[in-house]
Write an enzyme that holds these catalytic residues in place. Structure first.
Site, short mmCIF file in Angstrom:
data_model
loop_
_atom_site.label_atom_id
_atom_site.label_comp_id
_atom_site.label_asym_id
_atom_site.label_seq_id
_atom_site.Cartn_x
_atom_site.Cartn_y
_atom_site.Cartn_z
N GLN A 133 0.84 -1.22 0.00
CA GLN A 133 0.00 0.00 0.00
C GLN A 133 0.87 1.26 0.00
OE1 GLN A 133 -3.04 0.81 -0.54
NE2 GLN A 133 -3.92 -1.23 -0.61
N SER A 134 2.01 1.21 -0.65
CA SER A 134 2.90 2.36 -0.66
C SER A 134 2.32 3.53 -1.46
CB SER A 134 4.24 1.96 -1.29
OG SER A 134 5.01 3.11 -1.55
N ASN A 135 2.27 4.69 -0.81
CA ASN A 135 1.88 5.91 -1.52
C ASN A 135 3.03 6.38 -2.41
OD1 ASN A 135 -0.65 6.36 0.05
ND2 ASN A 135 0.82 6.47 1.72
N VAL A 171 5.15 4.49 -4.07
CA VAL A 171 5.14 3.75 -5.34
C VAL A 171 4.05 4.32 -6.26
CG1 VAL A 171 4.56 1.50 -6.37
CG2 VAL A 171 6.18 1.62 -4.46
#
Ligand SMILES: *Cc1c(COP(=O)(O)O)cnc(C)c1O
Length: 339
Positions: A75-77, A79
Site C-alpha cells: 500500500q505504498s503511496n 510507489v
C-alpha cells in the site's frame, strides 16, 4: 532560495494551502491546530512524495536517465506517486512491492494504492517479506542492471538511508520556504510542526529547511516503522546530507533537534491500534480531514496524545503536516465495518 539551486521537474499543485482545524482544536481544548495540506499536491491523489519526486526526477533528468525504479510496501503511496510521475513525464517505470504487512484483509492487496498502481499500468515485482530494507533496495539495483542491458538508462529511487543522497528531501526544504512565507504573510506564529517519519526524507528536509531559514521551530516526528533510537539516527544522518547539499554546515543539526517519538508504533508498520483509529475518526468527523492508517493516523494520534498530556498551551499554534495517504484507507475496511 536555497532549493532553487537544483534541477527539478514540475509535478505538484503547489503551494499547498495552510488551513485551520477549528473543530478538532475546540474538541481537544488545546492549542490551535493548523494543517499544511500536502495531501493536496495533485498528481494521482497527491501526498508528500510528489514534492520529493520533483527533485528525484530532476536529478535523474540531469543524469540523462529515461526509466525509473522504486520500492515500497504493497500500500505504498510512494510507489503510486512514482508511477504517476513517470506516466506524466513519459518515462519507463517498474516498481517493487514489499509484502511488509502480514495478516491483512484481502482488500489490502487489491484496493487503494495497489489498485491505482495497476490502473496506471506499471510493471510490478514483488519482494517477499518484511523488514529487509537493504535486500529490497538491492533487488532493485539488480533489476536496474538488467534494464541497462535492454538499453534503458534507469534511475533507482532507494528507500534506504545508507550511502545515498536524499535528493527528495529538497522538496521539503522548499516546503518550509513555502510554509514560512505563508506564516509571515498571515502573521501566524508557528510554535511546533508535527510530521510522520518513515524513510526520513520529509523529516530531514524539514529540519534542514528550517535550519537554512534560521527558523527556530520544534519539529515532532512520529516514526511509523522503527523505534526512537534508530529513527533519530536515521533522521540525523539524512539531515546532515541535506545540509551538505545546501552548502551549509552539517553540525547545525544536533540530536536534540530531532525529537522522534515512537509511542504510536505498535503493533507495527501498517497495523492499526486504538489511538490511530480514534485519530482517523476524529479528524474525519470534526474537520473532514482524511488520514491514513500507516502514517498520518499515527502521527495525528501522537499529536492528540501530546495535547492531552498538556504539551502545548491554548494560545499556541501547531502545524500538522498532512502527508497524504488516504487511498490506503480502502485497504482497511474494518475501520467502518466493525462499527
Ligand atoms: C511516505 C509517507 C510518509 C513518510 O515520509 P518519508 O519521507 O518517507 O519519511 C508519511 N506519510 C505518508 C502518507 C507517506 O506516504
Amino acid at each position: 532560495m536555497l532549493s532553487k539551486k537544483f534541477n527539478k521537474v514540475q509535478l505538484g499543485h503547489l503551494p499547498t494551502p495552510l488551513e485551520s482545524m477549528p473543530n478538532l482544536s475546540k474538541r481537544l481544548n488545546g492549542p490551535n491546530i493548523w494543517i499544511k495540506r500536502d495531501d493536496t499536491t495533485g498528481l494521482a491523489m497527491g501526498g508528500n512524495k510528489v514534492r520529493q519526486l520533483e527533485y528525484y526526477f530532476g536529478k535523474a533528468e540531469t543524469d540523462g536517465c529515461n526509466a525509473v525504479l522504486t520500492t515500497g510496501a504493497v500500500q505504498s503511496n510512494h510507489v503510486r506517486q512514482t508511477i504517476a510521475a513517470a506516466r506524466k513525464l513519459g518515462w519507463y517505470v517498474e516498481a517493487q512491492l514489499e509484502r511488509r504487512v502480514e495478516g491483512r484483509k484481502p482488500e489490502y492487496n487489491t484496493s487503494g494504492n495497489a489498485f491505482l498502481d495497476k490502473l496506471m499500468g506499471a510493471k510490478l515485482h514483488y519482494y517477499p517479506v518484511g523488514e529487509d530494507e537493504h535486500g529490497a533496495d538491492k533487488a532493485m539495483y539488480d533489476r536496474a542492471e538488467e534494464l541497462k542491458e535492454e538499453g534503458y538508462k534507469p534511475y533507482v529511487i532507494p528507500l534506504g538511508a545508507v550511502g545515498k543522497t536524499p535528493w527528495g528531501s529538497l522538496g521539503y526544504v522548499e516546503c518550509m520556504e513555502e510554509l514560512i512565507s505563508q506564516s509571515t504573510a498571515t502573521g501566524l506564529k508557528i510554535d511546533g510542526i508535527v510530521v510522520p517519519t518513515g524513510s526520513a526524507n520529509t523529516h530531514a528536509g524539514i529540519l534542514a529547511g528550517l535550519t537554512s531559514l534560521g527558523a527556530d521551530i520544534p519539529v515532532y516526528g512520529f516514526c511509523v516503522r522503527r523505534d526512537k533510537v534508530a529513527q533519530t539516527e536515521r533522521v540525523l544522518t539524512k539531515t546532515r546530507k541535506v545540509l551538505q547539499l545546501l552548502g551549509l554546515d552539517e553540525s547545525l543539526v544536533t540530536e536534540d533537534l530531532v525529537n522522534c517519538e515512537d509511542w504510536v508504533l505498535e503493533p507495527g508498520y501498517g497495523q492499526l491500534n486504538d489511538a490511530t483509529e480514534e485519530a482517523i475518526e476524529l479528524a474525519a468527523f470534526e474537520d473532514a480531514i482524511l488520514l491514513d492508517p500507516t502514517y498520518t493516523g499515527k502521527s495525528m494520534a501522537g499529536l492528540i496524545g501530546m495535547i492531552r498530556d498538556g504539551a502545548f498551551t491554548e494560545d499556541q499554534n501547531i502545524v500538522y503536516l498532512h502527508t497524504g495517504g488516504a487511498p490506503a484507507l480502502f485497504g482497511y475496511p474494518e475501520l467502518v465495518e466493525e462499527k
